[in-house]
Design a protein around this motif. Structure first.
Motif, PDB file in Angstrom:
ATOM      1  N   GLY A 185      -5.264 -15.003   5.602  1.00  0.00           N
ATOM      2  CA  GLY A 185      -3.912 -14.642   6.052  1.00  0.00           C
ATOM      3  C   GLY A 185      -3.650 -13.148   6.069  1.00  0.00           C
ATOM      4  N   VAL A 186      -4.706 -12.326   6.041  1.00  0.00           N
ATOM      5  CA  VAL A 186      -4.524 -10.873   6.057  1.00  0.00           C
ATOM      6  C   VAL A 186      -5.214 -10.324   7.307  1.00  0.00           C
ATOM      7  CG1 VAL A 186      -4.894  -8.712   4.785  1.00  0.00           C
ATOM      8  CG2 VAL A 186      -4.698 -10.873   3.529  1.00  0.00           C
ATOM      9  N   GLN A 187      -4.472  -9.545   8.088  1.00  0.00           N
ATOM     10  CA  GLN A 187      -5.063  -8.909   9.277  1.00  0.00           C
ATOM     11  C   GLN A 187      -6.188  -7.975   8.826  1.00  0.00           C
ATOM     12  OE1 GLN A 187      -3.453  -8.851  12.514  1.00  0.00           O
ATOM     13  NE2 GLN A 187      -4.816  -7.324  13.412  1.00  0.00           N
ATOM     14  N   PRO A 188      -7.447  -8.195   9.290  1.00  0.00           N
ATOM     15  CA  PRO A 188      -8.528  -7.325   8.817  1.00  0.00           C
ATOM     16  C   PRO A 188      -8.385  -5.895   9.335  1.00  0.00           C
ATOM     17  CG  PRO A 188      -9.346  -8.939  10.425  1.00  0.00           C
ATOM     18  CD  PRO A 188      -7.898  -9.225  10.226  1.00  0.00           C
ATOM     19  N   SER A 189      -8.427  -4.945   8.441  1.00  0.00           N
ATOM     20  CA  SER A 189      -8.304  -3.530   8.821  1.00  0.00           C
ATOM     21  C   SER A 189      -8.740  -2.685   7.627  1.00  0.00           C
ATOM     22  CB  SER A 189      -6.845  -3.181   9.150  1.00  0.00           C
ATOM     23  OG  SER A 189      -6.052  -3.320   7.986  1.00  0.00           O
ATOM     24  N   ALA A 190      -8.945  -1.396   7.896  1.00  0.00           N
ATOM     25  CA  ALA A 190      -9.240  -0.469   6.791  1.00  0.00           C
ATOM     26  C   ALA A 190      -8.067  -0.477   5.809  1.00  0.00           C
ATOM     27  CB  ALA A 190      -9.479   0.926   7.347  1.00  0.00           C
ATOM     28  N   LEU A 191      -6.849  -0.495   6.338  1.00  0.00           N
ATOM     29  CA  LEU A 191      -5.655  -0.524   5.474  1.00  0.00           C
ATOM     30  C   LEU A 191      -5.690  -1.745   4.542  1.00  0.00           C
ATOM     31  CD1 LEU A 191      -2.768   0.405   4.661  1.00  0.00           C
ATOM     32  CD2 LEU A 191      -1.907  -0.978   6.579  1.00  0.00           C
ATOM     33  N   ALA A 192      -6.076  -2.901   5.080  1.00  0.00           N
ATOM     34  CA  ALA A 192      -6.136  -4.117   4.253  1.00  0.00           C
ATOM     35  C   ALA A 192      -7.163  -3.950   3.125  1.00  0.00           C
ATOM     36  CB  ALA A 192      -6.493  -5.329   5.119  1.00  0.00           C
ATOM     37  N   VAL A 193      -8.258  -3.258   3.412  1.00  0.00           N
ATOM     38  CA  VAL A 193      -9.267  -3.009   2.371  1.00  0.00           C
ATOM     39  C   VAL A 193      -8.687  -2.077   1.305  1.00  0.00           C
ATOM     40  CG1 VAL A 193     -11.573  -2.092   1.881  1.00  0.00           C
ATOM     41  CG2 VAL A 193     -11.177  -3.373   3.999  1.00  0.00           C
ATOM     42  N   ALA A 194      -7.997  -1.021   1.760  1.00  0.00           N
ATOM     43  CA  ALA A 194      -7.389  -0.078   0.809  1.00  0.00           C
ATOM     44  C   ALA A 194      -6.378  -0.811  -0.076  1.00  0.00           C
ATOM     45  CB  ALA A 194      -6.729   1.072   1.561  1.00  0.00           C
ATOM     46  N   LEU A 196     -12.318   6.053   5.524  1.00  0.00           N
ATOM     47  CA  LEU A 196     -12.249   5.141   6.666  1.00  0.00           C
ATOM     48  C   LEU A 196     -12.841   5.799   7.897  1.00  0.00           C
ATOM     49  CD1 LEU A 196      -8.627   4.906   8.102  1.00  0.00           C
ATOM     50  CD2 LEU A 196      -9.291   6.592   6.434  1.00  0.00           C
ATOM     51  N   ASP A 197     -13.154   4.961   8.865  1.00  0.00           N
ATOM     52  CA  ASP A 197     -13.815   5.455  10.069  1.00  0.00           C
ATOM     53  C   ASP A 197     -12.819   6.148  11.003  1.00  0.00           C
ATOM     54  OD1 ASP A 197     -16.624   5.080  11.441  1.00  0.00           O
ATOM     55  OD2 ASP A 197     -15.096   4.907  13.018  1.00  0.00           O
ATOM     56  N   ARG A 198     -13.362   7.100  11.786  1.00  0.00           N
ATOM     57  CA  ARG A 198     -12.538   7.821  12.777  1.00  0.00           C
ATOM     58  C   ARG A 198     -11.785   6.871  13.700  1.00  0.00           C
ATOM     59  NH1 ARG A 198     -13.872  13.092  12.438  1.00  0.00           N
ATOM     60  NH2 ARG A 198     -16.057  13.405  11.922  1.00  0.00           N
ATOM     61  N   GLN A 199     -12.433   5.740  14.025  1.00  0.00           N
ATOM     62  CA  GLN A 199     -11.784   4.784  14.940  1.00  0.00           C
ATOM     63  C   GLN A 199     -10.469   4.250  14.361  1.00  0.00           C
ATOM     64  OE1 GLN A 199     -14.376   1.759  16.738  1.00  0.00           O
ATOM     65  NE2 GLN A 199     -16.082   2.818  15.755  1.00  0.00           N
ATOM     66  N   ASP A 200     -10.298   4.352  13.043  1.00  0.00           N
ATOM     67  CA  ASP A 200      -9.104   3.806  12.381  1.00  0.00           C
ATOM     68  C   ASP A 200      -8.151   4.892  11.913  1.00  0.00           C
ATOM     69  OD1 ASP A 200      -9.923   1.108  12.628  1.00  0.00           O
ATOM     70  OD2 ASP A 200     -11.327   1.399  10.978  1.00  0.00           O
ATOM     71  N   LYS A 201      -8.335   6.121  12.470  1.00  0.00           N
ATOM     72  CA  LYS A 201      -7.579   7.246  11.886  1.00  0.00           C
ATOM     73  C   LYS A 201      -6.059   7.060  11.986  1.00  0.00           C
ATOM     74  CE  LYS A 201      -7.729  10.857  15.439  1.00  0.00           C
ATOM     75  NZ  LYS A 201      -8.489  10.269  16.551  1.00  0.00           N
ATOM     76  N   ALA A 202      -5.607   6.209  12.911  1.00  0.00           N
ATOM     77  CA  ALA A 202      -4.163   5.944  13.031  1.00  0.00           C
ATOM     78  C   ALA A 202      -3.603   5.301  11.755  1.00  0.00           C
ATOM     79  CB  ALA A 202      -3.900   5.048  14.235  1.00  0.00           C
ATOM     80  N   ALA A 224     -13.285   4.242  -2.434  1.00  0.00           N
ATOM     81  CA  ALA A 224     -13.878   3.107  -1.724  1.00  0.00           C
ATOM     82  C   ALA A 224     -14.116   3.481  -0.265  1.00  0.00           C
ATOM     83  CB  ALA A 224     -12.951   1.893  -1.796  1.00  0.00           C
ATOM     84  N   VAL A 225     -15.173   2.930   0.291  1.00  0.00           N
ATOM     85  CA  VAL A 225     -15.494   3.145   1.701  1.00  0.00           C
ATOM     86  C   VAL A 225     -15.236   1.830   2.434  1.00  0.00           C
ATOM     87  CG1 VAL A 225     -17.272   3.838   3.343  1.00  0.00           C
ATOM     88  CG2 VAL A 225     -17.284   4.780   1.012  1.00  0.00           C
ATOM     89  N   SER A 226     -14.484   1.886   3.512  1.00  0.00           N
ATOM     90  CA  SER A 226     -14.115   0.659   4.220  1.00  0.00           C
ATOM     91  C   SER A 226     -15.316   0.017   4.916  1.00  0.00           C
ATOM     92  CB  SER A 226     -13.051   0.948   5.280  1.00  0.00           C
ATOM     93  OG  SER A 226     -12.752  -0.255   5.966  1.00  0.00           O
ATOM     94  N   PRO A 227     -15.533  -1.283   4.691  1.00  0.00           N
ATOM     95  CA  PRO A 227     -16.572  -1.987   5.462  1.00  0.00           C
ATOM     96  C   PRO A 227     -16.029  -2.531   6.772  1.00  0.00           C
ATOM     97  CG  PRO A 227     -15.666  -3.464   3.803  1.00  0.00           C
ATOM     98  CD  PRO A 227     -14.894  -2.162   3.699  1.00  0.00           C
ATOM     99  N   ILE A 228     -14.720  -2.315   7.003  1.00  0.00           N
ATOM    100  CA  ILE A 228     -14.087  -2.788   8.237  1.00  0.00           C
ATOM    101  C   ILE A 228     -13.838  -1.577   9.138  1.00  0.00           C
ATOM    102  CG2 ILE A 228     -12.022  -3.899   9.220  1.00  0.00           C
ATOM    103  CD1 ILE A 228     -13.282  -5.965   7.543  1.00  0.00           C
ATOM    104  N   ILE A 229     -14.340  -1.674  10.366  1.00  0.00           N
ATOM    105  CA  ILE A 229     -14.108  -0.617  11.367  1.00  0.00           C
ATOM    106  C   ILE A 229     -13.495  -1.281  12.591  1.00  0.00           C
ATOM    107  CG2 ILE A 229     -15.176   1.142  12.840  1.00  0.00           C
ATOM    108  CD1 ILE A 229     -17.446   1.411  10.826  1.00  0.00           C
ATOM    109  N   ALA A 230     -12.376  -0.756  13.021  1.00  0.00           N
ATOM    110  CA  ALA A 230     -11.687  -1.287  14.208  1.00  0.00           C
ATOM    111  C   ALA A 230     -11.486  -2.809  14.101  1.00  0.00           C
ATOM    112  CB  ALA A 230     -12.455  -0.916  15.480  1.00  0.00           C
ATOM    113  N   GLY A 231     -11.118  -3.261  12.919  1.00  0.00           N
ATOM    114  CA  GLY A 231     -10.792  -4.677  12.734  1.00  0.00           C
ATOM    115  C   GLY A 231     -11.990  -5.600  12.600  1.00  0.00           C
TER     116      GLY A 231
END
Ligand code: FO1
Length: 311
Positions: free
Chosen positions: A245-254, A266-272, A223-230
């Motif tokens: 009730g879910v904090q939007p993030s690439a992790l939440a999509v995963a 996921l995008d480089r901006q979310d590499k953390a 899957a490719v995340s449609p959320i970048i940097a929240g």
């Protein structure tokens, strides 16, 4: 792993861009796209399939570059006439686009199935990929909001996604059947790509079609995340996550797709977030996922293919 049979699950604009990239880099006829039809509705007496049309117009190179949906070089005379006569103008159907809705509605009324009409339109538009509606039967998405249930386009376009979301109903999904070709394409697929579309209202409706989840079992799914940097690249996905009730993030999509996934992009901006996504048991690709040019679509598609080839 060789990849000459790939299935993409897609909604509208974001999904269509990646599908276009995949179509440009895969061998001819390697690509099948299963498209969300939960957004479909009847408007001005015409059967409108926004995501199918966005995917087809994008693959044909005739999509409106400013909006991502509708046709390029569009004019609006018919809609202006409707409005001048007191009819609804909130859903913007251009003249060129209207021609397709007229012909689709005519064919459906003669008993042709949506998948047949779509195949015929793809041929006429010079599209080589196989584009399939998720089902030939209507599975309309209703958005459950603090103001009650709203049909998808009323929530999305008329109300500009303002009402607070509580959940989603995919009407009729339990007794609907996948369109012909959907399950056989999944069975034959070497890899399945979940495009960067809205998980709640673009991909979940496809996953709700009986047989689709089972068809993904044991497949390499990425899957490719449609959320970048929240933030959602386009549309209300981030707002929906937050209201549910879910904090939007690439992790939440995963996490949302985790039972079906082998890999995640996921995008480089979310590499953390990489380590936490790896802890879900997923292979991870960190790259630039924003597709602003045709070259971006192609590059991202190539990187995804290289990523899955290593599995
Ligand atoms: N989206 C809008 O925000 N406003 C519109 O007036 C609109 C018209 C429209 C006409 C044809 C079509 O194929 C798509 C259209 N969309 C419009 C997009 C559509 O509502 C959504 O993008 C999808 O349903 C969500 O993927």
């Amino acid at each position: 792993m060789k990849v000459d049979r790939l299935v993409a699950l897609a909604g509208g604009v974001g999904g269509a861009k990646l599908v276009d990239g995949l179509n440009r880099v895969l061998p001819p006829e390697a690509l099948t796209v299963i498209v969300n039809t939960g957004d479909d509705f009847t408007h001005l007496g015409l059967y409108i399939c926004p995501d199918l049309d966005t995917v087809c117009y994008t693959l044909a190179g005739i999509a409106n570059p400013a909006t991502g949906w509708g046709r390029a070089e569009e004019s609006w005379h018919a809609l202006e006439t409707v409005v001048s006569l007191g009819g609804p103008g909130w859903f913007r159907l251009g003249d060129r686009d209207l021609g397709l809705h007229l012909e689709r509605t005519r064919r459906l009324a003669t008993g042709e199935r949506l998948s047949q009409v779509t195949q015929s339109f793809c041929r006429a538009l010079g599209i080589q990929a196989c584009v399939l509606p998720m089902s030939d039967e209507a599975i309309p998405t209703q958005v459950d909001t603090d103001e009650g249930l709203l049909p998808f386009q009323e929530y999305f376009v008329l109300r500009q996604c303002q009402p607070r979301v509580k959940g989603f109903v995919f009407e009729n999904h339990a007794c609907a059947r996948p369109a012909p070709g959907v399950l056989t394409a999944l069975e034959a697929a070497h890899v399945v790509v979940i495009c960067p579309s809205n998980p709640w209202v673009s991909i979940d409706p496809i996953l709700a079609v009986p047989g689709v989840r089972a068809g993904l079992a044991g497949k390499p799914v990425v899957a490719v995340s449609p959320i970048i940097a929240g933030q959602a690249v386009k549309g209300p996905a981030a707002k929906m996550f937050a209201e549910l009730g879910v904090q939007p993030s690439a992790l939440a999509v995963a996490q949302h797709y985790q039972p079906w996934l082998r890999g995640f992009v996921l995008d480089r901006q979310d590499k953390a977030q990489t380590a936490e996504i790896r802890r879900l048991g997923l292979e991870v690709l960190v790259t630039d996922t924003l597709m602003t040019s045709l070259a971006d679509r192609e590059r991202l598609a190539r990187e995804i293919l290289d990523f899955v080839t290593t599995w």
